[in-house]
Design an enzyme around this catalytic site. Structure first.
Site, mmCIF file in Angstrom:
data_model
loop_
_atom_site.group_PDB
_atom_site.id
_atom_site.type_symbol
_atom_site.label_atom_id
_atom_site.label_comp_id
_atom_site.label_asym_id
_atom_site.label_seq_id
_atom_site.Cartn_x
_atom_site.Cartn_y
_atom_site.Cartn_z
ATOM 1 N N GLU A 125 0.877 -1.175 0.000
ATOM 2 C CA GLU A 125 0.000 0.000 0.000
ATOM 3 C C GLU A 125 0.914 1.224 0.000
ATOM 4 O O GLU A 125 1.242 1.758 1.063
ATOM 5 C CB GLU A 125 -0.915 -0.015 1.239
ATOM 6 C CG GLU A 125 -1.776 -1.256 1.305
ATOM 7 C CD GLU A 125 -2.724 -1.316 2.497
ATOM 8 O OE1 GLU A 125 -3.788 -1.924 2.355
ATOM 9 O OE2 GLU A 125 -2.411 -0.772 3.572
ATOM 10 N N ASP A 154 -1.059 0.049 10.602
ATOM 11 C CA ASP A 154 -0.871 -1.248 11.250
ATOM 12 C C ASP A 154 0.514 -1.823 10.996
ATOM 13 O O ASP A 154 0.862 -2.859 11.557
ATOM 14 C CB ASP A 154 -1.951 -2.240 10.780
ATOM 15 C CG ASP A 154 -3.036 -2.396 11.829
ATOM 16 O OD1 ASP A 154 -2.876 -1.827 12.920
ATOM 17 O OD2 ASP A 154 -4.036 -3.080 11.562
ATOM 18 N N LYS A 296 -8.028 -5.212 10.956
ATOM 19 C CA LYS A 296 -8.569 -3.865 10.779
ATOM 20 C C LYS A 296 -9.555 -3.496 11.888
ATOM 21 O O LYS A 296 -9.636 -2.333 12.303
ATOM 22 C CB LYS A 296 -9.255 -3.794 9.419
ATOM 23 C CG LYS A 296 -9.737 -2.419 9.072
ATOM 24 C CD LYS A 296 -10.406 -2.433 7.712
ATOM 25 C CE LYS A 296 -11.239 -1.208 7.539
ATOM 26 N NZ LYS A 296 -12.159 -1.336 6.412
ATOM 27 N N ASP A 320 -10.724 2.902 3.510
ATOM 28 C CA ASP A 320 -9.507 2.142 3.228
ATOM 29 C C ASP A 320 -8.514 3.116 2.615
ATOM 30 O O ASP A 320 -8.917 4.095 1.986
ATOM 31 C CB ASP A 320 -9.786 1.035 2.207
ATOM 32 C CG ASP A 320 -10.608 -0.094 2.802
ATOM 33 O OD1 ASP A 320 -10.852 -0.055 4.019
ATOM 34 O OD2 ASP A 320 -11.005 -0.990 2.050
ATOM 35 N N ASP A 460 -16.539 -5.760 8.821
ATOM 36 C CA ASP A 460 -17.480 -4.722 8.400
ATOM 37 C C ASP A 460 -18.921 -5.246 8.338
ATOM 38 O O ASP A 460 -19.822 -4.673 8.940
ATOM 39 C CB ASP A 460 -17.046 -4.135 7.059
ATOM 40 C CG ASP A 460 -16.596 -5.196 6.054
ATOM 41 O OD1 ASP A 460 -16.658 -6.385 6.394
ATOM 42 O OD2 ASP A 460 -16.200 -4.836 4.937
#
Ligand SMILES: O=c1ccn([C@@H]2O[C@H](COP(=O)(O)OP(=O)(O)O[C@H]3O[C@H](CO)[C@@H](O)[C@H](O)[C@H]3O)[C@@H](O)[C@H]2O)c(=O)[nH]1
Ligand SMILES: [Mn+2]
Length: 751
Positions: A125, A154, A296, A320, A460
């Site tokens: 990422e 994280d 998450k 995100d 989620d």
């Protein structure tokens, strides 16, 4: 209705407060009666198919008895599943907001909004992408003193922290520029590439060049840091925050790092025009090898607690790291749903639709999920609200933290003020760090009744469901200009891995405390129970699909018919149901802006997902239920090599490394090719009468086998004709040959 729609905000004010005009409107889809009639005819067809299957079971001892019973099982499953999917189409509604009314009525008393962005690995990422997301949301059209942006890292990476410092400096130029020129979208990278494409640089030329130069310089610095994998020493000396990394040993073993990078309460925190800046916070929660970090969900819960002490926004947006804001007014759209005087009190979250900027015209990996986006979520909205899908969703803080819905749940944004502060920023950071430690949650309700739920790979969906079971509703907002834009997987393996996590997670919800099948009964509407069940049963779809992808073709080769002959009246319901289902799905797809080729690609991806991702997701869930496995979270990579991107542009399927999933797909493809070639060979050799009788006795099996061969074309190509790196690995191909051969031989032997 029309009257109301034309009353503008200004008129409203003059008319006085006794005339209530809503901040949002809900419209039902047109043509619902027609759709329902159509659904009834398909249902009749399905019942006839069931009747045929039941009345024609071969007797004990007769050939094909077991395969017939299997086919009955598969048809029963598909029929029942189809019934469940009707809930998503029965009661479709659309939502519209009136932002001008919101501004007129509430501009002075807007609630605080906290934005949570999650990132977890700077290698897949890229910090530059994450910073574009951050910059797009700090530049929201919203009072800066009421806006706070939190980045959860994280990976606890100083590279990301460095990038955030860089972004906070760039923001001082970027925010005024966006406001001055009404820039859209406000992710710098997306904006610059959009104007390159349009060649529309008039008027603001000079300033555009200046800001672009600043951005390029930042981009270069970030890319260098990532390439070297370390932060330059002079940068480290400039910011005391880097000292936090002195005791850092690895991404799985470090203390909590909390840095308020821009403190909105500090009068010196201003942009180049002297206007206040939104608060910007970096958080890497504590990680220790002996404590499970809950992925998450754990990250978001730490943010929920820490943010209470810094800004305590009544509304929370979870994002995100790859989803930038595509519309600077989205917060105001969301507030229309939370602040309406009469209809808002039970709305817990507003899920926005999203688009993807890397999807090609014919969407080879079906990443857009067009039907879900444009139909099913609207259908869920008609029954009490869409699923929470983790990103691009605005929540009421109290509902997310576990509050039950009661009649007096009106959003109390006026009484929720951000905490007053006597201490300095550093003192505050030190004081509240403990909220992000591993042990803080021990013996608390966090991860259970409070915040995001733990223990499920789709935190989620299960969290959204639990909120609904506490009496709340949600809203789906799918405006013309999508509020958010993200990145979708660019290889088959990645797509399959992502869907394995989703199908596995959703399947586990079925057996969890919050099961939509039983716990939710009486707590949410039956329609919504059905909608949730559809997603929760994705994984189970693998069994019937595998049956259909394998057995009829093998039977065809053996000459065992599984479907009615063309001359039989039972042939009709099959033809009707199959064509009605596929023509409808094609129409729905085209109506949602897709292409015919795109629809064909999506059918392929459904087949692939169902036979590989869902199968493995199903097996892993069972293992987990029996206590043999633990659930994980494989993060989707957001980067790709240039040649991969090049093939993606050309819509050539990227198979990637040899995973067990690819082996399964290749086996099914080989098996069908083998059966098809076998049948063609027989027809040619026998010619005449034999061929005619084959067409009459097994037309549907021939069709099915032919379609399976046709749809697998990219796979054969990847196996036999391609030489590039994205081809199907020969090891997977070899395994597939052996397995397909074994399957055919076994079947021959058994029958
Ligand atoms: O331990 C972790 C793992 C992931 N993430 C973040 O979670 C987000 C989603 O991860 P990604 O790998 O992109 O998964 P997707 O399949 O694309 O995510 C979808 O599915 C997830 C549930 O499986 C939801 O959490 C996401 O919001 C939803 O977009 C990313 O921002 C990650 O940085 C963390 O913060 N910590
Ligand atoms: Mn993602």
């Amino acid at each position: 209705m029309l009257m109301v729609a034309f009353v503008t905000g200004t008129c409203e004010k003059e008319m006085g407060s006794d005339m209530y005009t809503p901040l949002f409107e809900t419209r039902r889809a047109k043509g619902r009666v027609l759709y329902r009639l159509f659904a009834v005819t398909v249902f009749t067809g399905i019942c006839l198919i069931w009747a045929y299957r039941l009345s024609h079971i071969p007797r004990t001892g007769e050939a094909g008895r077991w395969v017939w019973i299997g086919a009955f099982g598969a048809d029963l499953w598909f029929g029942l599943y189809w019934i469940l999917t009707q809930a998503s189409r029965w009661n479709v509604v659309y939502r519209f907001t009136f932002k001008d009314r919101l501004s007129n009525r509430h501009d002075k008393e807007l609630p605080g909004v906290d934005i949570f962005v999650c990132t977890a690995d700077p290698a897949i990422e890229p910090p530059l992408m994450v910073m574009n997301t951050i910059l797009s949301v700090v530049a929201y059209d919203y009072p800066p003193e009421k806006l706070s942006v939190y980045l959860s890292d994280d990976a606890g990476s100083d590279l990301t922290f460095y990038a955030l410092l860089e972004a906070s400096n760039f923001a001082k130029h970027w925010i005024p520029y966006c406001k001055k020129f009404k820039v859209e979208p406000r992710s710098p990278a997306a904006y610059f590439s959009s104007i390159c494409a349009n060649h529309d640089e008039t008027g603001q030329d000079k300033q555009l060049l200046a800001i672009k130069k600043l951005y390029k310089e930042m981009e270069e610095r970030l890319e260098n840091v990532v390439k070297l994998n370390r932060v330059p020493d002079d940068a480290k000396l400039k910011h005391k925050g880097f000292s936090e990394w002195e005791s850092y040993s690895s991404r799985r073993d470090h203390g909590a790092i909390l840095q308020i990078v821009t403190d909105g309460k500090d009068p010196r925190a201003v942009d180049v025009d002297g206007c206040a800046l939104p608060t910007l916070v970096y958080l890497a929660r504590e990680k220790r090898p002996e404590h499970h970090h809950n992925f998450k969900a754990g990250a978001l819960n730490a943010l929920l607690r820490v943010s209470v002490n810094i800004s305590n926004g009544a509304i929370i947006l979870t994002l995100d790291c790859d989803m930038y804001s595509n519309d600077s007014l989205s917060i105001r759209d969301a507030l229309c749903f939370f602040m309406d005087e009469e209809k808002s009190h039970d709305i817990a979250f507003v899920q926005f639709s999203m688009k993807y900027n890397n999807i090609t015209k014919n969407d080879i990996y079906g990443g857009l999920l067009r039907a879900s986006k444009n139909v099913e979520f609207h259908g869920a909205d008609g029954y009490g609200g869409p699923l929470y899908v983790g990103s691009c969703c605005f929540h009421r803080r109290d509902a997310l933290c576990g509050r039950k819905y009661t009649k007096d749940c009106k959003l109390e944004y006026k009484s929720v003020t951000s905490p007053q502060r006597q201490e300095s920023t550093e003192e505050l950071e030190e004081r509240i760090k403990y909220l992000a430690t591993c042990t803080y949650e021990q013996n608390t309700q966090w991860g259970g009744e409070m915040g995001l739920k733990y223990g499920c790979p789709v935190e989620d969906v299960i969290t959204g469901l639990s909120i609904k079971c506490r009496g709340w509703r949600s809203v789906y907002f799918n405006p013309k200009r999508e509020g958010f834009c993200g990145v979708s997987p660019t290889s088959l393996t990645q797509t399959l891995v992502q869907h394995k996590r989703w199908s596995e997670g959703d399947f586990q919800i079925l057996f969890s405390k919050y099961s939509p099948a039983w716990y939710a009964y009486g707590r949410i509407s039956i329609g919504l129970q059905m909608v949730y069940s559809c997603y929760c049963l994705w994984a189970l779809n693998c069994l019937a699909t595998l049956y259909y992808a394998i057995i009829p073709s093998l039977c065809l080769l053996k000459g065992v018919p599984l479907f009615p002959q063309a001359s039989s009246p039972w042939f009709l319901p099959f033809v009707y149901v199959i064509s009605a289902k596929y023509i409808y799905s094609l129409a729905e797809f085209l109506f949602a802006g897709g292409t015919v080729q795109g629809w064909w690609n999506e059918q392929r991806i459904w087949l692939y997902k169902r036979t590989s991702s869902y199968l493995l997701g199903f097996i892993d869930s069972i293992l987990k239920l029996l206590g043999f496995a633990e659930s994980g979270f494989v993060i989707t990579s957001k980067i790709a090599d240039d040649d991969v991107l090049d093939r993606h542009e050309k819509e050539i399927m990227e198979f990637g490394d040899s995973s067990s999933m690819l082996t399964i797909l290749a086996t099914i493809a080989m098996l069908n090719l083998y059966c098809f070639v076998g049948v063609v060979k027989n027809v040619i050799m026998d010619a005449g009468a034999a061929a005619d009788s084959l067409y009459n006795t097994m037309p549907l099996q021939i069709l099915l086998c032919a379609v399976l061969v046709l749809i697998n074309f990219p796979l054969y190509r990847g196996l036999f004709f391609r030489r590039d790196k994205g081809r199907l690995p020969s090891s997977a191909g070899l395994r597939a040959f052996v397995l397909a051969f074994l399957a055919c031989s076994c079947f021959n032997f058994l029958h």
